[in-house]
Design a protein around this motif. Structure first.
Motif, PDB file in Angstrom:
ATOM      1  N   GLY A  59       0.806  -1.218   0.000  1.00 42.22           N
ATOM      2  CA  GLY A  59       0.000   0.000   0.000  1.00 42.22           C
ATOM      3  C   GLY A  59       0.838   1.266   0.000  1.00 42.22           C
ATOM      4  O   GLY A  59       2.004   1.243  -0.385  1.00 42.22           O
ATOM      5  N   ALA A  60       0.257   2.359   0.449  1.00 40.45           N
ATOM      6  CA  ALA A  60       0.928   3.652   0.383  1.00 40.45           C
ATOM      7  C   ALA A  60       2.199   3.635   1.220  1.00 40.45           C
ATOM      8  O   ALA A  60       2.273   2.947   2.237  1.00 40.45           O
ATOM      9  CB  ALA A  60      -0.003   4.751   0.863  1.00 40.45           C
ATOM     10  N   GLY A  61       3.203   4.397   0.784  1.00 37.80           N
ATOM     11  CA  GLY A  61       4.447   4.504   1.543  1.00 37.80           C
ATOM     12  C   GLY A  61       5.658   4.389   0.650  1.00 37.80           C
ATOM     13  O   GLY A  61       6.360   5.374   0.416  1.00 37.80           O
ATOM     14  N   PRO A  62       5.933   3.188   0.114  1.00 43.31           N
ATOM     15  CA  PRO A  62       7.147   3.031  -0.681  1.00 43.31           C
ATOM     16  C   PRO A  62       7.066   3.715  -2.042  1.00 43.31           C
ATOM     17  O   PRO A  62       5.983   3.948  -2.571  1.00 43.31           O
ATOM     18  CB  PRO A  62       7.261   1.519  -0.902  1.00 43.31           C
ATOM     19  N   GLU A  63       8.248   3.972  -2.565  1.00 40.30           N
ATOM     20  CA  GLU A  63       8.385   4.434  -3.945  1.00 40.30           C
ATOM     21  C   GLU A  63       8.995   3.256  -4.700  1.00 40.30           C
ATOM     22  O   GLU A  63      10.066   2.779  -4.322  1.00 40.30           O
ATOM     23  CB  GLU A  63       9.310   5.655  -3.902  1.00 40.30           C
ATOM     24  N   TRP A  64       8.301   2.756  -5.736  1.00 38.79           N
ATOM     25  CA  TRP A  64       8.752   1.533  -6.409  1.00 38.79           C
ATOM     26  C   TRP A  64       9.580   1.828  -7.644  1.00 38.79           C
ATOM     27  O   TRP A  64       9.288   2.755  -8.387  1.00 38.79           O
ATOM     28  CB  TRP A  64       7.552   0.658  -6.779  1.00 38.79           C
ATOM     29  N   HIS A  65      10.597   0.989  -7.838  1.00 38.57           N
ATOM     30  CA  HIS A  65      11.440   1.085  -9.027  1.00 38.57           C
ATOM     31  C   HIS A  65      11.398  -0.264  -9.726  1.00 38.57           C
ATOM     32  O   HIS A  65      11.590  -1.294  -9.073  1.00 38.57           O
ATOM     33  CB  HIS A  65      12.890   1.396  -8.623  1.00 38.57           C
ATOM     34  N   PHE A  66      11.168  -0.251 -11.031  1.00 40.94           N
ATOM     35  CA  PHE A  66      11.249  -1.508 -11.766  1.00 40.94           C
ATOM     36  C   PHE A  66      12.639  -1.624 -12.360  1.00 40.94           C
ATOM     37  O   PHE A  66      13.063  -0.791 -13.157  1.00 40.94           O
ATOM     38  CB  PHE A  66      10.182  -1.602 -12.859  1.00 40.94           C
TER      39      PHE A  66
END
Ligand SMILES: *Cc1c(COP(=O)(O)O)cnc(C)c1O
Length: 219
Positions: A59-66
């Motif tokens: 859910g909300a919080g992290p910043e995702w990198h692919f």
């Protein structure tokens, strides 16, 4: 050592302008939450469905990198969830990301192939031409370059590849391309990458521990 201690040890050495991307592939959402609670914001995944599932679970919080190589039919899982796609290797992939992103552009880096043995990435000699094309694609925001150097036992063995990536980006910037980010360096060689100008380091096992421990000997 635990996740929080590992993060603390790395951060103590990491210059503040470098983003630590905690590579959480194969790790459960609970460990992402643990790292998040210890102040870690950016997380990296290299399988599209795993990113989708974990991002939705945490859910909300992290910043995702692919950070993996992305197939065009899996772009839909990543766009809208990932803030940055690190390893774009074709105009067609950039266009698909742009099409799916619509009015909210997705940041991308071009993955550069630095060694004959590498399977993915754009050959270094072609990457600036690709950048010239990608920078015009609507819905994507070109931000820089990424590489995975050929494996070497000595972390310093990666230095020439990191230096070459930095030089390529500098040439691109001189030609007006927005190649400001350099995603390079993993658990065993991130210090070397930082010395050569990395702005993002992708660190997995040094934070979360070994991913596939060898089975104990059976006698
Ligand atoms: C798994 C992975 C990493 C992290 O590797 P570690 O050696 O565990 O730090 C970094 N970059 C990419 C592209 C990966 O797939």
């Amino acid at each position: 050592m635990g996740i929080a201690e590992n993060l603390q040890r790395i951060r103590a050495e990491l210059p503040s302008h470098v983003t630590l991307v905690a590579v959480s592939k194969t790790r459960p959402a609970a460990e992402v939450r643990e790292a998040l609670a210890a102040g870690q914001l950016a997380f990296g995944e290299n399988y599209a469905q795993e990113l989708r599932d974990k991002a939705d679970e945490v859910g909300a919080g992290p910043e995702w990198h692919f950070i993996g190589s992305l197939q065009r039919n899996k772009v839909k899982y990543v766009v809208g969830r990932a803030r940055l796609v690190h390893d774009v290797d074709s105009l067609a992939l950039a266009e698909e990301i742009g099409k799916r992103s619509g009015a909210t552009p997705t940041g991308i880096l071009l993955g550069v192939n630095m060694g004959e043995a590498q399977k993915s990435g754009v050959p270094a000699g072609q990457v600036l031409d690709l950048a010239e094309a990608v920078v015009r694609v609507p819905g994507v925001e070109l931000r820089g370059l990424m590489t995975i150097p050929p494996p070497t036992e000595d972390p310093e063995g990666a230095a020439p590849y990191f230096a070459e990536l930095a030089a390529l980006a500098a040439r691109g910037r001189a030609a007006g391309l927005p190649l400001h980010e350099l995603s390079m360096g993993m658990s065993h060689d991130w210090q070397v990458a930082v010395r050569h100008g990395a702005t993002l380091v992708r660190v997995g096992s040094a934070i979360f521990g070994a991913r596939a421990p060898k089975a104990p000997p059976t006698t």
